[in-house]
Design a protein around this motif. Structure first.
Motif, PDB file in Angstrom:
ATOM      1  N   ASN A  70      24.348  36.680  54.988  1.00  0.00           N
ATOM      2  CA  ASN A  70      24.143  35.240  54.833  1.00  0.00           C
ATOM      3  C   ASN A  70      25.476  34.551  54.586  1.00  0.00           C
ATOM      4  OD1 ASN A  70      21.264  35.334  55.035  1.00  0.00           O
ATOM      5  ND2 ASN A  70      21.201  36.126  52.926  1.00  0.00           N
ATOM      6  N   TYR A  71      25.705  33.425  55.266  1.00  0.00           N
ATOM      7  CA  TYR A  71      26.962  32.695  55.152  1.00  0.00           C
ATOM      8  C   TYR A  71      26.682  31.200  54.908  1.00  0.00           C
ATOM      9  CZ  TYR A  71      29.344  36.704  57.325  1.00  0.00           C
ATOM     10  OH  TYR A  71      29.840  37.949  57.609  1.00  0.00           O
ATOM     11  N   HIS A  72      27.596  30.546  54.096  1.00  0.00           N
ATOM     12  CA  HIS A  72      27.654  29.095  54.175  1.00  0.00           C
ATOM     13  C   HIS A  72      28.031  28.743  55.605  1.00  0.00           C
ATOM     14  CE1 HIS A  72      28.351  29.163  49.674  1.00  0.00           C
ATOM     15  NE2 HIS A  72      27.360  28.261  49.808  1.00  0.00           N
ATOM     16  N   LYS A  73      27.503  27.664  56.100  1.00  0.00           N
ATOM     17  CA  LYS A  73      27.786  27.305  57.494  1.00  0.00           C
ATOM     18  C   LYS A  73      29.285  27.121  57.737  1.00  0.00           C
ATOM     19  CE  LYS A  73      23.316  25.170  58.479  1.00  0.00           C
ATOM     20  NZ  LYS A  73      22.598  23.929  58.888  1.00  0.00           N
ATOM     21  N   ASP A  74      29.995  26.613  56.734  1.00  0.00           N
ATOM     22  CA  ASP A  74      31.432  26.414  56.921  1.00  0.00           C
ATOM     23  C   ASP A  74      32.228  27.706  56.830  1.00  0.00           C
ATOM     24  OD1 ASP A  74      31.016  23.756  57.242  1.00  0.00           O
ATOM     25  OD2 ASP A  74      31.537  23.205  55.169  1.00  0.00           O
ATOM     26  N   HIS A  75      31.597  28.775  56.333  1.00  0.00           N
ATOM     27  CA  HIS A  75      32.323  30.042  56.147  1.00  0.00           C
ATOM     28  C   HIS A  75      32.165  31.030  57.296  1.00  0.00           C
ATOM     29  CE1 HIS A  75      32.357  29.365  51.508  1.00  0.00           C
ATOM     30  NE2 HIS A  75      33.207  28.567  52.171  1.00  0.00           N
ATOM     31  N   LEU A  76      31.212  30.785  58.220  1.00  0.00           N
ATOM     32  CA  LEU A  76      31.091  31.649  59.396  1.00  0.00           C
ATOM     33  C   LEU A  76      32.120  31.168  60.418  1.00  0.00           C
ATOM     34  CD1 LEU A  76      29.716  33.934  60.912  1.00  0.00           C
ATOM     35  CD2 LEU A  76      28.067  32.269  61.790  1.00  0.00           C
ATOM     36  N   ALA A  77      33.284  31.819  60.405  1.00  0.00           N
ATOM     37  CA  ALA A  77      34.400  31.347  61.230  1.00  0.00           C
ATOM     38  C   ALA A  77      35.089  32.532  61.909  1.00  0.00           C
ATOM     39  CB  ALA A  77      35.385  30.576  60.360  1.00  0.00           C
ATOM     40  N   CYS A  78      35.858  32.219  62.945  1.00  0.00           N
ATOM     41  CA  CYS A  78      36.628  33.242  63.682  1.00  0.00           C
ATOM     42  C   CYS A  78      37.628  33.901  62.747  1.00  0.00           C
ATOM     43  CB  CYS A  78      37.348  32.582  64.863  1.00  0.00           C
ATOM     44  SG  CYS A  78      38.473  33.707  65.730  1.00  0.00           S
ATOM     45  N   HIS A  79      37.676  35.214  62.797  1.00  0.00           N
ATOM     46  CA  HIS A  79      38.576  35.970  61.920  1.00  0.00           C
ATOM     47  C   HIS A  79      40.046  35.693  62.242  1.00  0.00           C
ATOM     48  CE1 HIS A  79      39.760  39.286  59.316  1.00  0.00           C
ATOM     49  NE2 HIS A  79      40.521  39.770  60.286  1.00  0.00           N
ATOM     50  N   ASN A  80      40.310  35.221  63.459  1.00  0.00           N
ATOM     51  CA  ASN A  80      41.700  35.008  63.873  1.00  0.00           C
ATOM     52  C   ASN A  80      42.143  33.544  63.719  1.00  0.00           C
ATOM     53  OD1 ASN A  80      44.208  35.943  65.220  1.00  0.00           O
ATOM     54  ND2 ASN A  80      43.547  34.545  66.836  1.00  0.00           N
ATOM     55  N   CYS A  81      41.333  32.615  64.237  1.00  0.00           N
ATOM     56  CA  CYS A  81      41.772  31.209  64.249  1.00  0.00           C
ATOM     57  C   CYS A  81      41.014  30.328  63.269  1.00  0.00           C
ATOM     58  CB  CYS A  81      41.678  30.641  65.652  1.00  0.00           C
ATOM     59  SG  CYS A  81      39.971  30.407  66.234  1.00  0.00           S
ATOM     60  N   ASP A  82      39.997  30.850  62.582  1.00  0.00           N
ATOM     61  CA  ASP A  82      39.203  30.135  61.588  1.00  0.00           C
ATOM     62  C   ASP A  82      38.293  29.058  62.192  1.00  0.00           C
ATOM     63  OD1 ASP A  82      38.840  30.773  58.981  1.00  0.00           O
ATOM     64  OD2 ASP A  82      40.029  29.114  58.196  1.00  0.00           O
ATOM     65  N   LYS A  83      38.114  29.110  63.491  1.00  0.00           N
ATOM     66  CA  LYS A  83      37.204  28.163  64.142  1.00  0.00           C
ATOM     67  C   LYS A  83      35.789  28.438  63.663  1.00  0.00           C
ATOM     68  CE  LYS A  83      35.272  27.036  68.665  1.00  0.00           C
ATOM     69  NZ  LYS A  83      35.298  27.343  70.130  1.00  0.00           N
ATOM     70  N   LYS A  84      35.057  27.350  63.356  1.00  0.00           N
ATOM     71  CA  LYS A  84      33.680  27.490  62.911  1.00  0.00           C
ATOM     72  C   LYS A  84      32.834  28.035  64.066  1.00  0.00           C
ATOM     73  CE  LYS A  84      34.691  25.645  58.945  1.00  0.00           C
ATOM     74  NZ  LYS A  84      36.154  25.634  59.180  1.00  0.00           N
ATOM     75  N   LEU A  85      31.965  29.005  63.737  1.00  0.00           N
ATOM     76  CA  LEU A  85      31.201  29.709  64.770  1.00  0.00           C
ATOM     77  C   LEU A  85      29.714  29.379  64.760  1.00  0.00           C
ATOM     78  CD1 LEU A  85      32.848  33.248  64.567  1.00  0.00           C
ATOM     79  CD2 LEU A  85      33.337  31.385  66.189  1.00  0.00           C
ATOM     80  N   VAL A  86      29.289  28.450  63.892  1.00  0.00           N
ATOM     81  CA  VAL A  86      27.881  28.091  63.877  1.00  0.00           C
ATOM     82  C   VAL A  86      27.526  27.474  65.229  1.00  0.00           C
ATOM     83  CG1 VAL A  86      26.126  26.623  62.818  1.00  0.00           C
ATOM     84  CG2 VAL A  86      27.833  27.761  61.391  1.00  0.00           C
ATOM     85  N   ALA A  87      26.453  27.964  65.830  1.00  0.00           N
ATOM     86  CA  ALA A  87      25.988  27.510  67.149  1.00  0.00           C
ATOM     87  C   ALA A  87      26.988  27.829  68.258  1.00  0.00           C
ATOM     88  CB  ALA A  87      25.658  26.019  67.132  1.00  0.00           C
ATOM     89  N   CYS A  88      27.912  28.764  68.013  1.00  0.00           N
ATOM     90  CA  CYS A  88      28.895  29.182  69.047  1.00  0.00           C
ATOM     91  C   CYS A  88      28.735  30.678  69.346  1.00  0.00           C
ATOM     92  CB  CYS A  88      30.320  28.913  68.562  1.00  0.00           C
ATOM     93  SG  CYS A  88      30.718  27.168  68.367  1.00  0.00           S
ATOM     94  N   ARG A  89      29.116  31.043  70.562  1.00  0.00           N
ATOM     95  CA  ARG A  89      29.153  32.480  70.900  1.00  0.00           C
ATOM     96  C   ARG A  89      30.350  33.122  70.218  1.00  0.00           C
ATOM     97  NH1 ARG A  89      29.751  33.120  76.955  1.00  0.00           N
ATOM     98  NH2 ARG A  89      29.413  35.323  76.453  1.00  0.00           N
ATOM     99  N   TYR A  90      30.137  34.342  69.782  1.00  0.00           N
ATOM    100  CA  TYR A  90      31.246  35.081  69.179  1.00  0.00           C
ATOM    101  C   TYR A  90      31.007  36.574  69.416  1.00  0.00           C
ATOM    102  CZ  TYR A  90      27.997  35.959  65.331  1.00  0.00           C
ATOM    103  OH  TYR A  90      26.920  36.335  64.578  1.00  0.00           O
ATOM    104  N   ILE A  91      32.068  37.351  69.208  1.00  0.00           N
ATOM    105  CA  ILE A  91      32.023  38.809  69.407  1.00  0.00           C
ATOM    106  C   ILE A  91      32.532  39.455  68.132  1.00  0.00           C
ATOM    107  CG2 ILE A  91      32.935  40.753  70.736  1.00  0.00           C
ATOM    108  CD1 ILE A  91      33.197  38.873  73.105  1.00  0.00           C
TER     109      ILE A  91
END
Length: 294
Positions: A15-36
């Motif tokens: 479980n994550y705060h919505k602002d804390h689910l981010a790209c490990h490299n660039c810190d881009k927010k990943l909510v509603a985004c594709r990620y690997i």
């Protein structure tokens, strides 16, 4: 920290705060985004491609997550870039071969680089049998008898003029034939008067004894063993009545149509040899001068 309802999202079983689910490299927010996820950390697509995606050998572009990554010996291709460098045919699920840092379909590789048959000039393809002889190589169906043109395959053959002849054709056209039985001489033949014979066929004209290891002579071009020749044709010694054959270097004396072995040419009284000496004749007998005076 505590997460209140409506302020969280769930990812990677956490479980994550919505602002804390981010790209490990660039810190881009990943909510509603594709990620690997890589090494248990989420990455946005651009960062994943920059950090981890392989570059395609053909087009040099990254092979992103939306494409299959086909690899061979630490080299990578997009699925649609993995093709023969000559004919451009797709190599996906097809046989291929590398050469000089390029990849070829099996047909183009064979056309350009495979060894070729000295008979038909076509390449040897995978799984084909190859026959080699004196530095040359043939397809199985191209290695043929020079006479009947039939494939020799695993049969015996005889070399002739740098070509191969099957055994039946060789025996029919080239092998020596026995002068007596006309059969093929495979081994152990005898030559007599420039004619070939089987050892067992070269026999005395009278008694049929094999002559291959015997002393023999001929009469009217017919071979005879020593015994038969002496019995039929040789001069007879006037003293011992045995044949004078000349075999083994036998010497003999002739006088007035009479003949003697050298050892038999002796005085009939004293047995002294008369070879090379003066002698007398007494009613057909030889006498030395001394016995002749007594």
């Amino acid at each position: 920290q505590l997460i209140f309802s409506g302020e969280y999202t769930k990812a990677m079983d956490e479980n994550y705060h919505k602002d804390h689910l981010a790209c490990h490299n660039c810190d881009k927010k990943l909510v509603a985004c594709r990620y690997i996820v890589k090494d248990e950390n989420p990455h946005c697509i651009p960062c994943y491609q920059e950090l981890y995606a392989h570059n395609c050998e053909e087009c040099k572009k990254p092979i992103g997550p939306d494409y299959k990554d086909l690899s061979y010996k630490d080299r990578h291709w997009h699925e649609f870039c993995f093709k023969c460098c000559e004919c451009q045919k797709s190599l996906v699920d097809q046989p291929f071969a590398p050469k000089n840092d390029n990849i070829y379909c099996s047909d183009c590789h064979d056309k350009n680089f495979a060894a070729r048959c000295d008979g038909c000039g076509e390449p040897f393809r995978g799984g084909m049998k190859k026959f080699e002889y004196k530095g040359k190589q043939w397809h199985e169906e191209c290695f043929v008898c020079m006479v009947c043109k039939q494939p020799i395959r695993n049969k015996s053959f005889i070399p002739r003029e740098n070509e191969a002849v099957c055994v039946p054709c060789y025996e029919e056209q080239f092998a020596q034939k026995c002068s007596k039985c006309n059969g093929v001489i495979n081994k152990g033949g005898v030559a007599y008067k420039n004619q070939p014979w089987h050892r067992e066929c070269f026999t005395c004209t009278k008694c049929s004894k094999e002559l291959a290891k015997e002393k023999f002579t001929s009469k009217d071009d017919q071979p005879y063993c020593a015994e038969c020749y002496g019995e039929l044709f040789a001069k007879k010694c006037c003293r011992c009545s045995k044949a004078i054959t000349g075999f083994g270097g036998t010497k003999f004396i002739s006088f007035e149509d009479r003949h003697w072995h050298s050892d038999c040419f002796v005085c009939y009284k004293c047995q002294a040899s008369m070879v090379g000496k003066g002698f007398l004749m007494n009613e057909g007998d030889i006498l030395c001068p001394e016995c002749g005076r007594n």
